[in-house]
Structure formats: C-alpha cells, structure tokens
Design a protein around this motif. Sequence first.
Motif, PDB file in Angstrom:
ATOM      1  N   ALA A 244       8.222   5.654  -9.197  1.00 19.72           N
ATOM      2  CA  ALA A 244       9.475   5.283  -9.853  1.00 19.72           C
ATOM      3  C   ALA A 244       9.930   3.869  -9.488  1.00 19.72           C
ATOM      4  CB  ALA A 244      10.564   6.287  -9.484  1.00 19.72           C
ATOM      5  N   GLY A 245      10.721   3.290 -10.381  1.00 20.26           N
ATOM      6  CA  GLY A 245      11.297   1.987 -10.096  1.00 20.26           C
ATOM      7  C   GLY A 245      12.321   2.027  -8.985  1.00 20.26           C
ATOM      8  N   LEU A 246      13.193   3.063  -8.988  1.00 20.97           N
ATOM      9  CA  LEU A 246      14.246   3.177  -7.978  1.00 20.97           C
ATOM     10  C   LEU A 246      14.555   4.658  -7.787  1.00 20.97           C
ATOM     11  CD1 LEU A 246      17.542   1.030  -8.016  1.00 20.97           C
ATOM     12  CD2 LEU A 246      17.253   3.147  -6.751  1.00 20.97           C
ATOM     13  N   THR A 247      14.375   5.149  -6.576  1.00 15.50           N
ATOM     14  CA  THR A 247      14.613   6.559  -6.266  1.00 15.50           C
ATOM     15  C   THR A 247      15.709   6.686  -5.217  1.00 15.50           C
ATOM     16  OG1 THR A 247      12.308   7.144  -6.712  1.00 15.50           O
ATOM     17  CG2 THR A 247      13.587   8.680  -5.382  1.00 15.50           C
ATOM     18  N   VAL A 248      16.652   7.601  -5.469  1.00 14.80           N
ATOM     19  CA  VAL A 248      17.659   7.968  -4.475  1.00 14.80           C
ATOM     20  C   VAL A 248      17.500   9.454  -4.213  1.00 14.80           C
ATOM     21  CG1 VAL A 248      20.100   8.029  -3.889  1.00 14.80           C
ATOM     22  CG2 VAL A 248      19.224   6.179  -5.329  1.00 14.80           C
ATOM     23  N   SER A 249      17.207   9.823  -2.974  1.00 10.30           N
ATOM     24  CA  SER A 249      17.020  11.234  -2.642  1.00 10.30           C
ATOM     25  C   SER A 249      17.782  11.569  -1.367  1.00 10.30           C
ATOM     26  CB  SER A 249      15.534  11.561  -2.467  1.00 10.30           C
ATOM     27  OG  SER A 249      14.944  10.758  -1.469  1.00 10.30           O
ATOM     28  N   ASP A 250      18.471  12.706  -1.390  1.00 10.85           N
ATOM     29  CA  ASP A 250      19.229  13.188  -0.232  1.00 10.85           C
ATOM     30  C   ASP A 250      20.156  12.105   0.316  1.00 10.85           C
ATOM     31  OD1 ASP A 250      17.883  15.862   0.037  1.00 10.85           O
ATOM     32  OD2 ASP A 250      16.141  14.562   0.309  1.00 10.85           O
ATOM     33  N   SER A 251      20.798  11.390  -0.583  1.00 13.99           N
ATOM     34  CA  SER A 251      21.678  10.278  -0.213  1.00 13.99           C
ATOM     35  C   SER A 251      22.838  10.223  -1.189  1.00 13.99           C
ATOM     36  CB  SER A 251      20.907   8.953  -0.227  1.00 13.99           C
ATOM     37  OG  SER A 251      19.818   8.985   0.682  1.00 13.99           O
ATOM     38  N   ALA A 252      23.965   9.685  -0.753  1.00 19.50           N
ATOM     39  CA  ALA A 252      25.189   9.740  -1.553  1.00 19.50           C
ATOM     40  C   ALA A 252      25.939   8.413  -1.521  1.00 19.50           C
ATOM     41  CB  ALA A 252      26.101  10.854  -1.027  1.00 19.50           C
ATOM     42  N   GLY A 253      26.776   8.225  -2.562  1.00 22.69           N
ATOM     43  CA  GLY A 253      27.710   7.118  -2.575  1.00 22.69           C
ATOM     44  C   GLY A 253      27.095   5.744  -2.738  1.00 22.69           C
TER      45      GLY A 253
ATOM     46  N   GLY B 180       0.801  -1.214   0.000  1.00 19.65           N
ATOM     47  CA  GLY B 180       0.000   0.000   0.000  1.00 19.65           C
ATOM     48  C   GLY B 180       0.830   1.259   0.000  1.00 19.65           C
ATOM     49  N   ASP B 181       2.108   1.159   0.286  1.00 17.83           N
ATOM     50  CA  ASP B 181       3.063   2.264   0.217  1.00 17.83           C
ATOM     51  C   ASP B 181       4.204   1.799  -0.687  1.00 17.83           C
ATOM     52  OD1 ASP B 181       4.803   4.487   0.811  1.00 17.83           O
ATOM     53  OD2 ASP B 181       3.733   4.767   2.692  1.00 17.83           O
ATOM     54  N   GLY B 182       5.436   2.204  -0.417  1.00 20.12           N
ATOM     55  CA  GLY B 182       6.554   1.743  -1.217  1.00 20.12           C
ATOM     56  C   GLY B 182       6.861   0.287  -0.974  1.00 20.12           C
ATOM     57  N   GLY B 183       7.583  -0.302  -1.921  1.00 21.41           N
ATOM     58  CA  GLY B 183       7.905  -1.712  -1.793  1.00 21.41           C
ATOM     59  C   GLY B 183       9.033  -1.981  -0.828  1.00 21.41           C
ATOM     60  N   LEU B 184      10.218  -1.368  -1.081  1.00 23.85           N
ATOM     61  CA  LEU B 184      11.420  -1.623  -0.281  1.00 23.85           C
ATOM     62  C   LEU B 184      12.083  -0.272  -0.041  1.00 23.85           C
ATOM     63  CD1 LEU B 184      14.037  -4.418  -1.122  1.00 23.85           C
ATOM     64  CD2 LEU B 184      14.467  -2.456   0.339  1.00 23.85           C
ATOM     65  N   ILE B 185      12.049   0.203   1.202  1.00 23.10           N
ATOM     66  CA  ILE B 185      12.437   1.576   1.521  1.00 23.10           C
ATOM     67  C   ILE B 185      13.557   1.589   2.545  1.00 23.10           C
ATOM     68  CG2 ILE B 185      11.609   3.832   2.265  1.00 23.10           C
ATOM     69  CD1 ILE B 185      10.175   2.731  -0.217  1.00 23.10           C
ATOM     70  N   LEU B 186      14.592   2.398   2.281  1.00 18.91           N
ATOM     71  CA  LEU B 186      15.651   2.665   3.250  1.00 18.91           C
ATOM     72  C   LEU B 186      15.584   4.131   3.646  1.00 18.91           C
ATOM     73  CD1 LEU B 186      16.658  -0.051   2.072  1.00 18.91           C
ATOM     74  CD2 LEU B 186      18.980   0.882   2.157  1.00 18.91           C
ATOM     75  N   GLU B 187      15.607   4.382   4.967  1.00 12.18           N
ATOM     76  CA  GLU B 187      15.646   5.745   5.490  1.00 12.18           C
ATOM     77  C   GLU B 187      16.801   5.866   6.477  1.00 12.18           C
ATOM     78  OE1 GLU B 187      11.886   6.606   7.289  1.00 12.18           O
ATOM     79  OE2 GLU B 187      10.910   7.055   5.379  1.00 12.18           O
TER      80      GLU B 187
ATOM     81  N   GLY C 277       6.498   4.066  -4.990  1.00  9.65           N
ATOM     82  CA  GLY C 277       7.638   3.576  -5.741  1.00  9.65           C
ATOM     83  C   GLY C 277       8.050   2.178  -5.311  1.00  9.65           C
ATOM     84  N   ALA C 278       8.868   1.547  -6.167  1.00 10.28           N
ATOM     85  CA  ALA C 278       9.302   0.185  -5.866  1.00 10.28           C
ATOM     86  C   ALA C 278      10.389   0.162  -4.802  1.00 10.28           C
ATOM     87  CB  ALA C 278       9.786  -0.489  -7.144  1.00 10.28           C
ATOM     88  N   ILE C 279      11.526   0.813  -5.077  1.00  5.95           N
ATOM     89  CA  ILE C 279      12.674   0.831  -4.181  1.00  5.95           C
ATOM     90  C   ILE C 279      13.077   2.286  -3.974  1.00  5.95           C
ATOM     91  CG2 ILE C 279      15.071   0.093  -3.852  1.00  5.95           C
ATOM     92  CD1 ILE C 279      14.485  -2.207  -5.812  1.00  5.95           C
ATOM     93  N   ALA C 280      13.324   2.681  -2.729  1.00 11.55           N
ATOM     94  CA  ALA C 280      13.721   4.060  -2.458  1.00 11.55           C
ATOM     95  C   ALA C 280      14.795   4.095  -1.390  1.00 11.55           C
ATOM     96  CB  ALA C 280      12.519   4.899  -2.031  1.00 11.55           C
ATOM     97  N   LEU C 281      15.828   4.919  -1.635  1.00 12.92           N
ATOM     98  CA  LEU C 281      16.888   5.207  -0.672  1.00 12.92           C
ATOM     99  C   LEU C 281      16.790   6.693  -0.370  1.00 12.92           C
ATOM    100  CD1 LEU C 281      17.766   2.567  -2.145  1.00 12.92           C
ATOM    101  CD2 LEU C 281      20.120   3.370  -1.951  1.00 12.92           C
ATOM    102  N   ARG C 282      16.551   7.046   0.908  1.00 13.16           N
ATOM    103  CA  ARG C 282      16.311   8.453   1.188  1.00 13.16           C
ATOM    104  C   ARG C 282      16.835   8.860   2.568  1.00 13.16           C
ATOM    105  NH1 ARG C 282       9.900   7.112   0.737  1.00 13.16           N
ATOM    106  NH2 ARG C 282       9.499   6.440   2.874  1.00 13.16           N
ATOM    107  N   LEU C 283      16.948  10.176   2.731  1.00 13.27           N
ATOM    108  CA  LEU C 283      17.267  10.786   4.021  1.00 13.27           C
ATOM    109  C   LEU C 283      18.577  10.262   4.609  1.00 13.27           C
ATOM    110  CD1 LEU C 283      13.682  10.731   5.595  1.00 13.27           C
ATOM    111  CD2 LEU C 283      14.833  12.643   4.443  1.00 13.27           C
ATOM    112  N   GLY C 284      19.643  10.364   3.804  1.00 11.34           N
ATOM    113  CA  GLY C 284      20.957   9.962   4.293  1.00 11.34           C
ATOM    114  C   GLY C 284      21.217   8.478   4.248  1.00 11.34           C
ATOM    115  N   SER C 285      20.613   7.802   3.290  1.00  7.17           N
ATOM    116  CA  SER C 285      20.919   6.376   3.079  1.00  7.17           C
ATOM    117  C   SER C 285      22.107   6.296   2.129  1.00  7.17           C
ATOM    118  CB  SER C 285      19.695   5.660   2.504  1.00  7.17           C
ATOM    119  OG  SER C 285      18.661   5.597   3.464  1.00  7.17           O
ATOM    120  N   ASN C 286      23.292   6.220   2.689  1.00  8.19           N
ATOM    121  CA  ASN C 286      24.532   6.345   1.930  1.00  8.19           C
ATOM    122  C   ASN C 286      25.263   5.008   1.830  1.00  8.19           C
ATOM    123  OD1 ASN C 286      24.034   9.179   1.947  1.00  8.19           O
ATOM    124  ND2 ASN C 286      25.090   9.361   3.916  1.00  8.19           N
ATOM    125  N   GLY C 287      25.958   4.818   0.711  1.00  6.25           N
ATOM    126  CA  GLY C 287      26.860   3.690   0.575  1.00  6.25           C
ATOM    127  C   GLY C 287      26.193   2.335   0.499  1.00  6.25           C
TER     128      GLY C 287
END
Length: 423
Positions: A251-260, A202-209, A227-237
């Motif tokens: 989106a299929g895969l989103t990276v926001s406010d995250s690096a590396g 009902g929300d995203g599929g696989l989320i890292l925060e 979205g399917a997969i999301a890396l956000r809020l300082g999900s780095n490396g």
Amino acid sequence: MIRLSRKLSSGWFAAAGAAALFSWSVHPTEAYAAQLSCGQTVTADIVLTADLLDCPGDGLVLGADGITIDLNGHTVDGVGLGVGIRNNGFDNTVLTQGSGTSARVQQFDHGVRLGSGASGNVVKGLTLHDNELAGIELDNAEDNHVRDNLIDRQAQRGVLITGGSSGNAVADNTITANQGEGVLVQDSTDNRLEGNLIADSGDGGLILEGSGGNTLLTNTVSDSSDGAIALRLGSNGNLVRSNTSSRNQDAGLTVSDSAGNHLRSNTLQDNGDSGIVLQSAHGNTVTGNDVSRNTGGIELSQAHDNLIESNVADHTTGDGISLELSLNNSLRLNQAGHNGSRGILVEGEAAPGTGNRLVGNTTDANQGGGIFVSKAVHTLQDNIARGNDGWGILADPGNADGGGNRASGNAEPAQCAGVVCTP
C-alpha cells in the motif's frame, strides 16, 4: 576555531509549531588539519587529511561538545564492526564534508550513531553505505539535524530513530537501496522527516512504530519491496502531509492499530495495494489525498470514527473506496470514478446509531456500479452517480435515505434502489 554560520532552512515553518531546522556553513581551512588513527577520540575541530581504512572497531569517537569534524573528501572504512563516527552524548557538534569530493563512512555496524543525550548536533553532506545495522542511528537523542546525506546500501535500515528520540529533523536526504526499512522510527516522538527521497528499500519505505506526534512532510517514497509509508502499533497523532509514493509493492500509506493521525494532501499512486489502508485505526482524518491508479483507492477494515473527505480515488483496478466492518465513519465530498469495480462499497451491518454517513460523494463511470451499501443502517445523502456499469446507487433495505441523491446514465434502468434518486 571553525566559525559556524546559521540560517533558517526554507520551508521549515510549513507546519505550525515546528522547530527551526538549521543550515550550517563550515570553514575547514581554519580547523586543525590532521591524520587520525582508527578509534581515536576527537576533542577539537579537525579536517581529515587521509583515509582511515580497515578500522577494527570504531572509526572516530566524538569527545567534546561544540567541535566539528570535516571528512574533507576522505573515507572512514571499517571491517563490519563498531561505529564509523560515534557520539555518546556530546552536544552541538558538526559532522560534515567540506570539500567537493564525496566523503564516505562505510562497512561498520553503524555509519554514524548519536547516542543517549546527544543534542543539537548536525550530520550533513556525508555518504554512508554498506554498513550493517543502520547508516545513521539516533538513540535517545534530541534536537539533532540530519540532512543532505546519501544513505545507500545498508544491510538493514537506512535511518533508525529509536529509544525515545525527540525533536530531531531528518531532511533532504537520499536514502536508497537499503535492505531493510528506508527510515524506521520506533518509540520516538515529535520528530520531523521532510523532503527525503526514499527508494528501493528491501522492506517498507518510511515506517513508524509506537511513535506519536511526528511530522512526515514532502517525502518521496518509491519502489519499496513492502508498503511505502506505514503508521502502526500505537503511532498516534502524527501528521502525514504532501508526501508522494509510487511503485511500491504494497500500500501507499497504511495506518494500523493507531489513532488520531492526519493524512492530508498526499499523492499515492501506482502502488501494488490500495493507496490508503486503515486497519483497526480509529479517529483519523483522511483529506485531500489522490489515491488514483492503485489496486484500490481507500480501504477501511474494522476502522471506526474516521473522516474521509475530499479525496480522489479514480482509475483503480478495484473499488475506489471500500469499508468493511467499519462504523461511524464520515465519507464526504470524495470523487470515486472510472474504477474497475465499484466507486464506493460499504459492507457490514451496523447497529442503530453506529452507521456510516455518505454525503456529497461523486461516483462516475465505474465498472461495478456507483455506490453499493449492504446491510443497515447507514445514511446516504446528496451523492451523485452517473454513467456507471450497473446501479447508480444500490442500498439494501434498512439504510437511511437522507435525500438529495442523484443518478443518471447508469446501465441499470431504474438507476437507484433503496434510496430515491433524481436525475
């Protein structure tokens, strides 16, 4: 006592430096057969002999290290409170299903919860459904193995990994129809999510925060309401490799406010937004992904210093690859053809020394032209543009011609502007 045999799971060493994931075989006939009561603390190996129904609080509570609870095809059922099976910090326990019949943990706040300090535990072969907060929660828990479970129809998340949990393996589970995220990892590091089927969230599929150093490998995520997969809020490396997403509403895969992060060899198709979105995401590597048949292929917005290499961005309804207000990115050897708009679009002015480099990309048969680069000062070198409906390459004045660009068969007779193209 129950004997435990342990062997390495196939494919576990697919990434360098990964820890071992264990497969456990349980011999329940050697355990104590018992009918327990709701809320009972278990301190020895047991095989359940009957259902536990309408538990007013917890179902069962782990009370010792190294024990096994075999549900033996029975149901642990609550009234919407407590935890179905609670582990408040014991190690090396096994929760399993020894018979061929489904064993259910249902209608609690949490189906299974591994709390602070719980380490080396196994949760395997259970069915968890209709729980409120999570089917399985790991909170400040380390080096546990959650595998081969059916985690279905929770009111919120299927799996929650939180509170600094690390070194856990969540593998080969079916995680479906949960009303929140399928899997949510919060403020936790070095976990491995591998081979899970995550659908109808009902929300995203696989989320890292706020979670770094995790590995997402060969998961399949489909039909999420976000979205399917999301890396956000300082999900780095993090490493995101060989995952598949389709039919998700965002989106299929989103990276926001995250690096590396490293996004490699994923197949992200038929989603409601772009295949890959980088938003305020810097220093990421995006290589070898197939992002065909989305509304857009790869989209960068205020995202700097990323490598976008050897991706396929074909047959989208929009642009194959687009950059907006994004600097110092390298676009190399990508294929962007047969898109409903442009193959590659770069928008936004760059100060000298901060421009993007477009090298060796191929853009064929796009409806809005091959490559369009507005403003300055970006570099175009060794790109190919053929059979586009418009310009092959159109670069505004002030961009740098690195040479070796080729164009032919485009609708605009001049083929290129702003750079020199040979056939």
